[in-house]
Design a protein around this motif. Structure first.
Motif, PDB file in Angstrom:
ATOM      1  N   MET A   1      -0.462  22.742   1.606  1.00 43.22           N
ATOM      2  CA  MET A   1      -1.098  21.615   2.261  1.00 43.22           C
ATOM      3  C   MET A   1      -0.002  20.680   2.749  1.00 43.22           C
ATOM      4  N   LYS A   2      -0.154  20.225   3.990  1.00 42.11           N
ATOM      5  CA  LYS A   2       0.876  19.342   4.540  1.00 42.11           C
ATOM      6  C   LYS A   2       0.597  17.889   4.169  1.00 42.11           C
ATOM      7  N   ILE A   3       1.635  17.100   4.174  1.00 43.84           N
ATOM      8  CA  ILE A   3       1.505  15.669   3.885  1.00 43.84           C
ATOM      9  C   ILE A   3       0.882  14.993   5.099  1.00 43.84           C
ATOM     10  N   ILE A   4      -0.104  14.152   4.865  1.00 48.69           N
ATOM     11  CA  ILE A   4      -0.752  13.428   5.948  1.00 48.69           C
ATOM     12  C   ILE A   4       0.152  12.279   6.370  1.00 48.69           C
ATOM     13  N   THR A   5       0.495  12.269   7.647  1.00 50.90           N
ATOM     14  CA  THR A   5       1.299  11.187   8.209  1.00 50.90           C
ATOM     15  C   THR A   5       0.618  10.682   9.472  1.00 50.90           C
ATOM     16  N   VAL A   6       0.949   9.456   9.832  1.00 49.10           N
ATOM     17  CA  VAL A   6       0.432   8.867  11.075  1.00 49.10           C
ATOM     18  C   VAL A   6       1.586   8.241  11.843  1.00 49.10           C
ATOM     19  N   ASP A   7       1.373   8.064  13.131  1.00 45.72           N
ATOM     20  CA  ASP A   7       2.353   7.423  13.989  1.00 45.72           C
ATOM     21  C   ASP A   7       2.487   5.953  13.595  1.00 45.72           C
ATOM     22  N   GLU A   8       3.711   5.499  13.386  1.00 47.21           N
ATOM     23  CA  GLU A   8       3.947   4.128  12.921  1.00 47.21           C
ATOM     24  C   GLU A   8       3.430   3.084  13.928  1.00 47.21           C
ATOM     25  N   ILE A   9       3.722   3.261  15.185  1.00 48.34           N
ATOM     26  CA  ILE A   9       3.273   2.297  16.195  1.00 48.34           C
ATOM     27  C   ILE A   9       1.748   2.312  16.299  1.00 48.34           C
ATOM     28  N   GLY A  10       1.182   3.499  16.258  1.00 48.83           N
ATOM     29  CA  GLY A  10      -0.272   3.613  16.289  1.00 48.83           C
ATOM     30  C   GLY A  10      -0.912   2.942  15.086  1.00 48.83           C
ATOM     31  N   LEU A  11      -0.295   3.074  13.925  1.00 47.10           N
ATOM     32  CA  LEU A  11      -0.828   2.440  12.722  1.00 47.10           C
ATOM     33  C   LEU A  11      -0.781   0.924  12.851  1.00 47.10           C
ATOM     34  N   ILE A  12       0.289   0.407  13.392  1.00 46.37           N
ATOM     35  CA  ILE A  12       0.391  -1.045  13.593  1.00 46.37           C
ATOM     36  C   ILE A  12      -0.707  -1.517  14.551  1.00 46.37           C
ATOM     37  N   GLU A  13      -0.990  -0.727  15.587  1.00 48.92           N
ATOM     38  CA  GLU A  13      -2.097  -1.045  16.490  1.00 48.92           C
ATOM     39  C   GLU A  13      -3.434  -1.008  15.740  1.00 48.92           C
ATOM     40  N   SER A  14      -3.603  -0.030  14.860  1.00 50.10           N
ATOM     41  CA  SER A  14      -4.838   0.068  14.066  1.00 50.10           C
ATOM     42  C   SER A  14      -4.962  -1.106  13.103  1.00 50.10           C
ATOM     43  N   PHE A  15      -3.838  -1.525  12.518  1.00 50.14           N
ATOM     44  CA  PHE A  15      -3.863  -2.722  11.670  1.00 50.14           C
ATOM     45  C   PHE A  15      -4.422  -3.908  12.452  1.00 50.14           C
ATOM     46  N   ALA A  16      -3.940  -4.083  13.667  1.00 53.34           N
ATOM     47  CA  ALA A  16      -4.410  -5.203  14.495  1.00 53.34           C
ATOM     48  C   ALA A  16      -5.907  -5.065  14.785  1.00 53.34           C
ATOM     49  N   ALA A  17      -6.349  -3.856  15.114  1.00 53.74           N
ATOM     50  CA  ALA A  17      -7.769  -3.629  15.424  1.00 53.74           C
ATOM     51  C   ALA A  17      -8.661  -3.907  14.212  1.00 53.74           C
ATOM     52  N   PHE A  18      -8.150  -3.648  13.014  1.00 58.14           N
ATOM     53  CA  PHE A  18      -8.923  -3.873  11.792  1.00 58.14           C
ATOM     54  C   PHE A  18      -8.709  -5.266  11.212  1.00 58.14           C
ATOM     55  N   GLY A  19      -7.891  -6.077  11.866  1.00 59.60           N
ATOM     56  CA  GLY A  19      -7.698  -7.451  11.421  1.00 59.60           C
ATOM     57  C   GLY A  19      -6.781  -7.607  10.221  1.00 59.60           C
ATOM     58  N   VAL A  20      -5.855  -6.664  10.048  1.00 62.10           N
ATOM     59  CA  VAL A  20      -4.899  -6.763   8.945  1.00 62.10           C
ATOM     60  C   VAL A  20      -3.848  -7.798   9.332  1.00 62.10           C
ATOM     61  N   LYS A  21      -3.657  -8.770   8.483  1.00 65.56           N
ATOM     62  CA  LYS A  21      -2.666  -9.812   8.757  1.00 65.56           C
ATOM     63  C   LYS A  21      -1.263  -9.218   8.708  1.00 65.56           C
ATOM     64  N   PHE A  22      -0.361  -9.832   9.497  1.00 67.16           N
ATOM     65  CA  PHE A  22       0.991  -9.310   9.651  1.00 67.16           C
ATOM     66  C   PHE A  22       1.697  -9.097   8.307  1.00 67.16           C
ATOM     67  N   ASN A  23       1.628 -10.092   7.405  1.00 70.36           N
ATOM     68  CA  ASN A  23       2.356  -9.959   6.138  1.00 70.36           C
ATOM     69  C   ASN A  23       1.808  -8.805   5.292  1.00 70.36           C
ATOM     70  N   TYR A  24       0.506  -8.544   5.378  1.00 69.96           N
ATOM     71  CA  TYR A  24      -0.067  -7.415   4.651  1.00 69.96           C
ATOM     72  C   TYR A  24       0.329  -6.086   5.295  1.00 69.96           C
ATOM     73  N   SER A  25       0.351  -6.045   6.620  1.00 72.31           N
ATOM     74  CA  SER A  25       0.736  -4.796   7.278  1.00 72.31           C
ATOM     75  C   SER A  25       2.192  -4.453   6.978  1.00 72.31           C
ATOM     76  N   ARG A  26       3.066  -5.459   6.953  1.00 70.23           N
ATOM     77  CA  ARG A  26       4.474  -5.212   6.638  1.00 70.23           C
ATOM     78  C   ARG A  26       4.627  -4.724   5.194  1.00 70.23           C
ATOM     79  N   LEU A  27       3.903  -5.371   4.273  1.00 73.11           N
ATOM     80  CA  LEU A  27       4.003  -4.945   2.876  1.00 73.11           C
ATOM     81  C   LEU A  27       3.422  -3.541   2.690  1.00 73.11           C
ATOM     82  N   PHE A  28       2.300  -3.265   3.336  1.00 75.01           N
ATOM     83  CA  PHE A  28       1.706  -1.930   3.261  1.00 75.01           C
ATOM     84  C   PHE A  28       2.728  -0.888   3.718  1.00 75.01           C
ATOM     85  N   LEU A  29       3.346  -1.145   4.869  1.00 74.93           N
ATOM     86  CA  LEU A  29       4.351  -0.205   5.384  1.00 74.93           C
ATOM     87  C   LEU A  29       5.543  -0.070   4.444  1.00 74.93           C
TER      88      LEU A  29
END
Length: 143
Positions: free
Chosen positions: A1-29
């Motif tokens: 089974m392969k490790i699930i990965t996502v595009d970093e820039i796309g994830l940051i865009e998804s964070f914005a779409a879901f209303g994730v605040k910048f400091n939380y998105s940075r910590l999550f990453l």
């Protein structure tokens, strides 16, 4: 089974779409494994901070990750696997009173329903309910 990965820039865009605040998105990453523009959850990822403890922010950050993973899925197996994670978050959000996260996932699903080939988040396109299990249960039947 392969490790699930996502595009970093796309994830940051998804964070914005879901209303994730910048400091939380940075910590999550920062808690993820990020390499060559791809982001993977680490095996032992949890919020161990004192100051960034908003459950809603952590919930929507995780939802954004899994919706992005679904979006980037290339095979039916990957789609089923990521949809299972989204389903779990959806029902958990409702159970934990995370109504906004619940609504965000529901809105995403409704907007992309035809792509999934599913009528609802609790139905699977791979395993339709056999006729013998279809039922109309009324609340009175549990008394």
């Amino acid at each position: 089974m392969k490790i699930i990965t996502v595009d970093e820039i796309g994830l940051i865009e998804s964070f914005a779409a879901f209303g994730v605040k910048f400091n939380y998105s940075r910590l999550f990453l920062s808690k993820c494994h990020v390499a060559k523009g791809r982001v993977a959850l680490t095996p032992f990822m949890f919020n161990d901070t004192v100051h960034l403890d908003n459950p809603h922010q952590w919930f929507v950050a995780n939802a954004a990750f899994w919706v992005r993973a679904y979006r980037e899925s290339e095979t039916l197996v990957e789609q089923v696997e990521t949809m299972a994670s989204i389903r779990a978050l959806y029902f958990l959000a409702g159970s934990l009173g995370q109504g906004h996260a619940h609504a965000l996932i529901s809105t995403w699903f409704d907007t992309t329903k035809e792509l999934h080939g599913m009528g609802a988040l609790n139905l699977s396109p791979l395993a339709p309910l056999p006729k013998k299990y279809e039922t109309t249960i009324s609340p009175l039947s549990f008394h």
